[in-house]
Design a protein around this motif. Sequence first.
Motif, short mmCIF file in Angstrom:
data_model
loop_
_atom_site.label_atom_id
_atom_site.label_comp_id
_atom_site.label_asym_id
_atom_site.label_seq_id
_atom_site.Cartn_x
_atom_site.Cartn_y
_atom_site.Cartn_z
N ALA A 299 -7.58 -0.78 -1.14
CA ALA A 299 -7.38 -0.43 0.27
C ALA A 299 -8.70 -0.36 1.03
O ALA A 299 -8.71 -0.03 2.21
N GLY A 300 -9.82 -0.65 0.36
CA GLY A 300 -11.10 -0.66 1.04
C GLY A 300 -12.01 0.51 0.72
O GLY A 300 -13.11 0.61 1.26
N LEU B 162 1.15 13.39 6.14
CA LEU B 162 1.40 12.78 4.83
C LEU B 162 1.79 13.86 3.84
O LEU B 162 1.29 14.99 3.92
N GLY B 163 2.67 13.52 2.91
CA GLY B 163 3.05 14.49 1.90
C GLY B 163 4.10 13.94 0.96
O GLY B 163 4.35 12.74 0.91
N PHE C 184 -5.01 5.77 3.39
CA PHE C 184 -4.43 6.89 2.66
C PHE C 184 -3.05 6.54 2.09
O PHE C 184 -2.71 6.96 0.99
N LEU C 185 -2.23 5.80 2.84
CA LEU C 185 -0.92 5.42 2.31
C LEU C 185 -1.04 4.56 1.07
O LEU C 185 -0.31 4.76 0.09
N VAL D 136 2.89 9.99 -2.31
CA VAL D 136 2.63 10.46 -0.95
C VAL D 136 3.09 9.40 0.04
O VAL D 136 2.78 8.22 -0.12
N THR D 137 3.80 9.84 1.08
CA THR D 137 4.29 8.96 2.14
C THR D 137 4.08 9.64 3.49
O THR D 137 3.73 10.82 3.56
N VAL D 138 4.36 8.92 4.58
CA VAL D 138 4.39 9.52 5.91
C VAL D 138 5.68 10.32 5.99
O VAL D 138 6.77 9.79 5.75
#
Length: 122
Positions: free
Chosen positions: A82-83, A40-41, A19-20, A28-30
């Motif tokens: 990222a997969g 996250l937001g 997600f990051l 969006v970051t932690v």
Amino acid sequence: MFDHLSLGVSDLPASEAFFLKALAPLGVTVVMQGPYGIGLGRQGKPSLWLVPAKVTPAPLHLAFAAETRAQVDAFYAAALAAGGKDNGAPGLRPDYHANYYGAFVIGPDGHNIEAVCQRPEA
């Protein structure tokens, strides 16, 4: 309508990494972290909580707002890197409405993750 939501994930570190990377183009970051999960937001406010699931999570569809179509394109490229698995390349979706520009990927737990810009092209 929603202030935030929690998403159960089977592998918290793997989902955090996915997600990051996938949501970085959307800013969006932690923003919070603790034993309860990872928030996250944007701008210091958690909107999506990743929480360890006690059972296999049912796949959900999550759509994230993008400001521009270029952000949608960048999300798609980052999510694949990222997969994530392709579930719909970036493009207009006129069946939804004339300016609906979205891209879809399947994340680590089978969730359908989307970025969408609903504005006309600049």
